[in-house]
Write an enzyme that holds these catalytic residues in place. Structure first.
Site, PDB file in Angstrom:
ATOM      1  N   GLU A   1      41.847  20.444 -37.435  1.00 48.44           N
ATOM      2  CA  GLU A   1      40.440  20.526 -37.040  1.00 48.44           C
ATOM      3  C   GLU A   1      39.599  19.765 -38.050  1.00 48.44           C
ATOM      4  OE1 GLU A   1      37.028  23.687 -35.970  1.00 48.44           O
ATOM      5  OE2 GLU A   1      38.988  24.539 -36.515  1.00 48.44           O
TER       6      GLU A   1
ATOM      7  N   ASP B   1      39.084   7.997 -40.478  1.00 46.82           N
ATOM      8  CA  ASP B   1      37.990   8.654 -39.777  1.00 46.82           C
ATOM      9  C   ASP B   1      36.892   7.627 -39.615  1.00 46.82           C
ATOM     10  OD1 ASP B   1      37.420  11.198 -38.501  1.00 46.82           O
ATOM     11  OD2 ASP B   1      35.647  11.238 -39.767  1.00 46.82           O
ATOM     12  N   SER B   2      36.390   7.501 -38.396  1.00 47.01           N
ATOM     13  CA  SER B   2      35.377   6.483 -38.178  1.00 47.01           C
ATOM     14  C   SER B   2      34.194   7.032 -37.415  1.00 47.01           C
ATOM     15  CB  SER B   2      35.945   5.259 -37.463  1.00 47.01           C
ATOM     16  OG  SER B   2      37.155   5.522 -36.860  1.00 47.01           O
TER      17      SER B   2
ATOM     18  N   GLY C   1      37.751   3.063 -27.282  1.00 46.20           N
ATOM     19  CA  GLY C   1      36.540   3.781 -27.677  1.00 46.20           C
ATOM     20  C   GLY C   1      35.272   3.064 -27.254  1.00 46.20           C
TER      21      GLY C   1
ATOM     22  N   HIS D   1      35.120  -2.819 -39.097  1.00 44.41           N
ATOM     23  CA  HIS D   1      35.087  -1.758 -40.099  1.00 44.41           C
ATOM     24  C   HIS D   1      36.509  -1.364 -40.521  1.00 44.41           C
ATOM     25  CE1 HIS D   1      35.270  -0.560 -35.998  1.00 44.41           C
ATOM     26  NE2 HIS D   1      35.591   0.691 -36.273  1.00 44.41           N
ATOM     27  N   ARG D   2      37.366  -1.100 -39.517  1.00 46.47           N
ATOM     28  CA  ARG D   2      38.727  -0.651 -39.849  1.00 46.47           C
ATOM     29  C   ARG D   2      39.529  -1.779 -40.469  1.00 46.47           C
ATOM     30  NH1 ARG D   2      39.626   1.154 -35.552  1.00 46.47           N
ATOM     31  NH2 ARG D   2      38.764   3.180 -36.091  1.00 46.47           N
TER      32      ARG D   2
HETATM   33  P1  ITT Z   1      42.021  10.722 -34.863  1.00 42.37           P
HETATM   34  O1  ITT Z   1      41.057  11.736 -35.431  1.00 42.37           O
HETATM   35  O2  ITT Z   1      43.266  11.312 -34.286  1.00 42.37           O
HETATM   36  O3  ITT Z   1      42.328   9.600 -35.826  1.00 42.37           O
HETATM   37  P2  ITT Z   1      39.831  10.048 -33.026  1.00 42.37           P
HETATM   38  O4  ITT Z   1      39.759   9.084 -31.867  1.00 42.37           O
HETATM   39  O5  ITT Z   1      39.456  11.485 -32.771  1.00 42.37           O
HETATM   40  O6  ITT Z   1      41.316   9.967 -33.615  1.00 42.37           O
HETATM   41  P3  ITT Z   1      37.648   9.811 -34.968  1.00 42.37           P
HETATM   42  O7  ITT Z   1      37.562  11.284 -35.232  1.00 42.37           O
HETATM   43  O8  ITT Z   1      37.618   8.891 -36.142  1.00 42.37           O
HETATM   44  O9  ITT Z   1      38.984   9.427 -34.195  1.00 42.37           O
HETATM   45  O10 ITT Z   1      36.521   9.459 -33.914  1.00 42.37           O
HETATM   46  C1  ITT Z   1      35.840   8.286 -33.872  1.00 42.37           C
HETATM   47  C2  ITT Z   1      35.247   7.997 -32.513  1.00 42.37           C
HETATM   48  O11 ITT Z   1      34.781   6.657 -32.563  1.00 42.37           O
HETATM   49  C3  ITT Z   1      36.221   8.077 -31.340  1.00 42.37           C
HETATM   50  O12 ITT Z   1      35.513   8.376 -30.159  1.00 42.37           O
HETATM   51  C4  ITT Z   1      36.788   6.657 -31.276  1.00 42.37           C
HETATM   52  O13 ITT Z   1      37.217   6.286 -29.971  1.00 42.37           O
HETATM   53  C5  ITT Z   1      35.582   5.833 -31.710  1.00 42.37           C
HETATM   54  N1  ITT Z   1      36.037   4.661 -32.484  1.00 42.37           N
HETATM   55  C6  ITT Z   1      36.624   4.680 -33.708  1.00 42.37           C
HETATM   56  N2  ITT Z   1      36.945   3.447 -34.097  1.00 42.37           N
HETATM   57  C7  ITT Z   1      36.547   2.615 -33.113  1.00 42.37           C
HETATM   58  C8  ITT Z   1      36.632   1.232 -32.942  1.00 42.37           C
HETATM   59  O14 ITT Z   1      37.220   0.444 -33.837  1.00 42.37           O
HETATM   60  N3  ITT Z   1      36.126   0.705 -31.821  1.00 42.37           N
HETATM   61  C9  ITT Z   1      35.551   1.474 -30.894  1.00 42.37           C
HETATM   62  N4  ITT Z   1      35.462   2.816 -30.963  1.00 42.37           N
HETATM   63  C10 ITT Z   1      35.955   3.390 -32.066  1.00 42.37           C
END
Ligand code: ITT
Length: 194
Positions: free
Chosen positions: A40, A69-70, A151, A178-179
């Site tokens: 969580e 985390d993004s 995403g 960013h990543r």
């Molecule tokens: P994990 O926690 O399992 O790594 P998550 O998708 O839940 O996967 P985050 O908590 O970091 O990841 O959520 C970030 C949100 O932003 C999520 O909706 C992603 O789809 C989106 N996101 C993250 N990086 C992105 C990218 O490079 N391009 C577009 N959307 C992105």
């Protein structure tokens, strides 16, 4: 060769992480190859959540772990959805629709946004965690563009590339995203753990 656990449930992130780390003497293991449950995300910041995921999954499996985390920070929404980007709505498509609705009356020049990524690396053998960050400036488009990425990619226009994340190959995106920027630093950090 040392194993690296890619500690994310997001297949788009897995692909970008593997592409950016190729050539290092590591074999990749995914969360699906382990019996780890879900963590969580209780942190108040991207750094806290990235560190939490790398530590919990690394300690759980005993493997060197990398987590991301993004968040997407939209200026016209005072930085939202930010750390709550994954919880903004229930699916990628619903999240995009909600953002487009909220920005419907905002003109192009004021649709500025920033993507941030925090990568954490945790080695359970020595209890050491390292962090790398990257960010990318862009604009929120008024309609989807392109089918690639994941995403928010179809509506995030990378200023540097002048293309949406949906219009770029994995390699093109990693060069400006960013990543990609965080992973270039993480690649150097990982050399200490191999
Ligand atoms: P994990 O926690 O399992 O790594 P998550 O998708 O839940 O996967 P985050 O908590 O970091 O990841 O959520 C970030 C949100 O932003 C999520 O909706 C992603 O789809 C989106 N996101 C993250 N990086 C992105 C990218 O490079 N391009 C577009 N959307 C992105």
């Amino acid at each position: 060769m040392r194993e690296l656990l890619i500690a994310t449930r997001n297949p788009g992130k897995v692909a970008e992480i593997k592409a950016a780390l190729q050539g290092l003497p590591l074999t990749f293991v995914s969360l699906e190859d382990t019996d780890a449950g879900d963590v969580e995300e209780t942190g108040a910041t991207l750094v806290e959540n990235a560190v939490l995921k790398a530590r919990v999954y690394g300690d759980w499996t005993g493997k060197l772990a990398i987590a991301d985390d993004s968040g997407l920070e939209v200026d016209a929404l005072n930085g939202a959805p930010g750390v709550a980007s994954a919880r903004y709505a229930k699916s990628d498509s619903a999240r995009i629709d909600k953002l487009l609705r909220e920005l419907a009356s905002v003109p192009e020049a004021r649709r500025t946004a920033k993507f941030r990524s925090v990568i954490a690396i945790h080695d359970p053998a020595i209890g050491k965690t390292a962090v790398a960050e990257g960010s990318a400036e862009g604009h929120i488009l008024s309609a989807r563009r392109g089918e690639q990425g994941f995403g928010y990619d179809p509506i995030f226009l990378y200023d540097e590339a002048r293309k949406s994340g949906g219009e770029m190959s994995r390699e093109e995106k990693n060069a400006v995203s960013h990543r990609g920027k965080a992973l270039a630093k993480a690649r150097e950090l990982l050399k200490q753990y191999i």
